[in-house]
Design an enzyme around this catalytic site. Structure first.
Site, PDB file in Angstrom:
ATOM      1  N   ARG A 164       0.797  -1.249  -0.108  1.00 43.71           N
ATOM      2  CA  ARG A 164      -0.075   0.059  -0.156  1.00 43.71           C
ATOM      3  C   ARG A 164       0.930   1.357  -0.118  1.00 43.71           C
ATOM      4  O   ARG A 164       0.811   1.925   0.969  1.00 43.71           O
ATOM      5  CB  ARG A 164      -0.803   0.084   1.126  1.00 43.71           C
ATOM      6  CG  ARG A 164      -1.930  -0.903   1.009  1.00 43.71           C
ATOM      7  CD  ARG A 164      -2.877  -1.101   2.309  1.00 43.71           C
ATOM      8  NE  ARG A 164      -4.093  -2.035   1.921  1.00 43.71           N
ATOM      9  CZ  ARG A 164      -4.976  -1.720   1.321  1.00 43.71           C
ATOM     10  NH1 ARG A 164      -5.511  -0.595   0.929  1.00 43.71           N
ATOM     11  NH2 ARG A 164      -6.000  -2.794   1.014  1.00 43.71           N
ATOM     12  N   HIS A 259      -9.390 -18.042 -15.544  1.00 43.96           N
ATOM     13  CA  HIS A 259      -8.572 -18.172 -14.427  1.00 43.96           C
ATOM     14  C   HIS A 259      -7.321 -19.222 -14.610  1.00 43.96           C
ATOM     15  O   HIS A 259      -7.242 -20.187 -13.979  1.00 43.96           O
ATOM     16  CB  HIS A 259      -9.384 -18.792 -12.917  1.00 43.96           C
ATOM     17  CG  HIS A 259      -8.703 -18.564 -11.910  1.00 43.96           C
ATOM     18  ND1 HIS A 259      -9.314 -18.162 -10.485  1.00 43.96           N
ATOM     19  CD2 HIS A 259      -7.263 -18.469 -11.505  1.00 43.96           C
ATOM     20  CE1 HIS A 259      -8.565 -18.152  -9.763  1.00 43.96           C
ATOM     21  NE2 HIS A 259      -7.346 -18.012 -10.203  1.00 43.96           N
ATOM     22  N   ILE A 260      -6.584 -18.585 -15.745  1.00 45.40           N
ATOM     23  CA  ILE A 260      -5.459 -19.602 -16.010  1.00 45.40           C
ATOM     24  C   ILE A 260      -3.917 -19.070 -15.836  1.00 45.40           C
ATOM     25  O   ILE A 260      -2.945 -19.127 -16.088  1.00 45.40           O
ATOM     26  CB  ILE A 260      -5.450 -19.979 -17.597  1.00 45.40           C
ATOM     27  CG1 ILE A 260      -5.688 -18.523 -18.364  1.00 45.40           C
ATOM     28  CG2 ILE A 260      -6.768 -20.887 -17.845  1.00 45.40           C
ATOM     29  CD1 ILE A 260      -5.310 -18.621 -20.012  1.00 45.40           C
ATOM     30  N   GLY A 261      -3.898 -17.926 -14.621  1.00 44.46           N
ATOM     31  CA  GLY A 261      -2.701 -17.393 -14.331  1.00 44.46           C
ATOM     32  C   GLY A 261      -1.503 -18.306 -14.077  1.00 44.46           C
ATOM     33  O   GLY A 261      -0.518 -18.134 -14.726  1.00 44.46           O
ATOM     34  N   SER A 262      -1.751 -19.076 -13.521  1.00 42.89           N
ATOM     35  CA  SER A 262      -0.501 -20.128 -13.054  1.00 42.89           C
ATOM     36  C   SER A 262      -0.432 -21.322 -14.123  1.00 42.89           C
ATOM     37  O   SER A 262       0.355 -22.236 -13.885  1.00 42.89           O
ATOM     38  CB  SER A 262      -0.579 -20.572 -11.742  1.00 42.89           C
ATOM     39  OG  SER A 262      -1.680 -21.393 -11.377  1.00 42.89           O
TER      40      SER A 262
HETATM   41  C1  GLV Z   1      -4.387 -18.970  -8.120  1.00 44.03           C
HETATM   42  O1  GLV Z   1      -5.415 -18.029  -8.332  1.00 44.03           O
HETATM   43  C2  GLV Z   1      -3.923 -19.251  -6.962  1.00 44.03           C
HETATM   44  O2  GLV Z   1      -4.355 -18.693  -5.883  1.00 44.03           O
HETATM   45  O3  GLV Z   1      -2.856 -20.171  -6.913  1.00 44.03           O
END
Ligand code: GLV
Ligand code: GLV
Length: 294
Positions: A164, A259-262
């Protein structure tokens, strides 16, 4: 997945019985009961299966609340989640019962950062919309202003989730790109709302790769539909999956991913090994490779 694990991870598992599971849990150390499907475990199945267990390995799609903890009973000592996020875990209840929690930070940072940049560029350069034009015959000739978007050069990128450091209002007002990567907590829930989008520049692009609930989705829809911001890229939504008739999906200036970030083979494999190591360390009463401080 397991074949792609690197050597150093494998060494910790000499003598492991590798089943077809992506989680390399040694069956000579503990009895393993597994929901052997990529589909989410049905709630009733989870509640029945968890009874009397000492350890629980779960996904971010499994809501681990008081009901599950009660169903598990007093033997449950450790929960290991295959995720960096932990908003699906009822942490107050878990802490009260003295249960330890393992999670998978760090190992998915690069994959998620790459996806975030890819999503940002997809949104600001209108890639899905442009690709669709090629398929639909909308590509008739080269035109000076056709499919123009906003570029990254000389822009200001505001990232929510680096700490922050900057007040939220100033970040919204000064950024050409707003990227949300923070955890979902009571403090961040619904943080990106009408006021926030109202402060953003008309030419700015909003990207979220953290959790859908950080955003007030109706406010985001209004901002996109009325051109109060230029575009959005979302890898996370409320709910997940997003219904296929959701209003956000009707907008050309909103790119939505599931939701494919990883989601790289290497990262998911490393996450699975880490989640298994966290669980085993917890069962043995040893320090976990990555334990959540409760
Ligand atoms: C992905 O969203 C995670 O929390 O690993
Ligand atoms: C683009 O292809 C250009 O030649 O300007």
């Amino acid at each position: 997945y397991l074949e792609q694990q690197n050597e150093s991870h494998m060494e910790q598992y000499s003598g492991v019985n590798i089943s077809n599971s992506m989680f390399p849990l040694p069956t000579n150390v503990c009895r393993v009961q597994q929901w052997d499907s990529e589909e989410p475990v049905p709630r009733a199945e989870l509640l029945a299966g968890v009874a009397g267990t000492r350890g629980l390995l779960c996904l971010l799609s499994d809501r681990i609340d008081r009901e599950v903890l009660d169903a598990a009973g007093p033997d449950l000592k450790v929960i290991s989640t295959l995720s960096v996020g932990f908003d699906h875990l009822a942490l107050d209840e878990i802490k009260k019962r003295g249960i330890r929690v393992g999670y998978t930070p760090d190992v998915l940072t690069d994959a998620t950062a790459e996806l975030t940049v890819a999503l940002l560029l997809s949104a600001c350069r209108r890639l899905p919309e442009a690709a669709e034009q090629v398929k639909s015959g909308g590509w008739t000739t080269w035109k000076p202003l056709w499919m123009c978007g906003y570029g990254l050069s000389d822009s200001t990128v505001g990232i929510i989730g680096l700490g922050r450091i900057v007040p939220l209002t100033r970040l919204a007002e000064e950024s050409d790109f707003v990227v949300v990567t923070c955890a979902l907590t009571p403090a961040t829930q619904g943080m990106c709302n009408k006021d926030f989008f109202g402060r953003m520049k008309k030419t700015s692009v909003f990207v979220n790769t953290s959790r859908g609930a950080v955003v007030n989705q109706e406010d985001l829809y209004d901002a996109l539909a009325h051109g109060r911001i230029a575009a959005a890229g979302l890898d996370v939504t409320t709910p997940e999956p997003l219904p296929t008739d959701h209003p956000l999906l009707s907008l050309k200036n909103c790119v939505i991913l599931p939701h494919i970030g990883s989601a790289t083979y290497a990262t998911r494999s490393t996450m699975a090994v880490l989640a298994a190591n966290n669980l085993l360390a917890g069962l043995r009463g040893e320090p976990m490779p990555h334990e959540l401080k409760l």
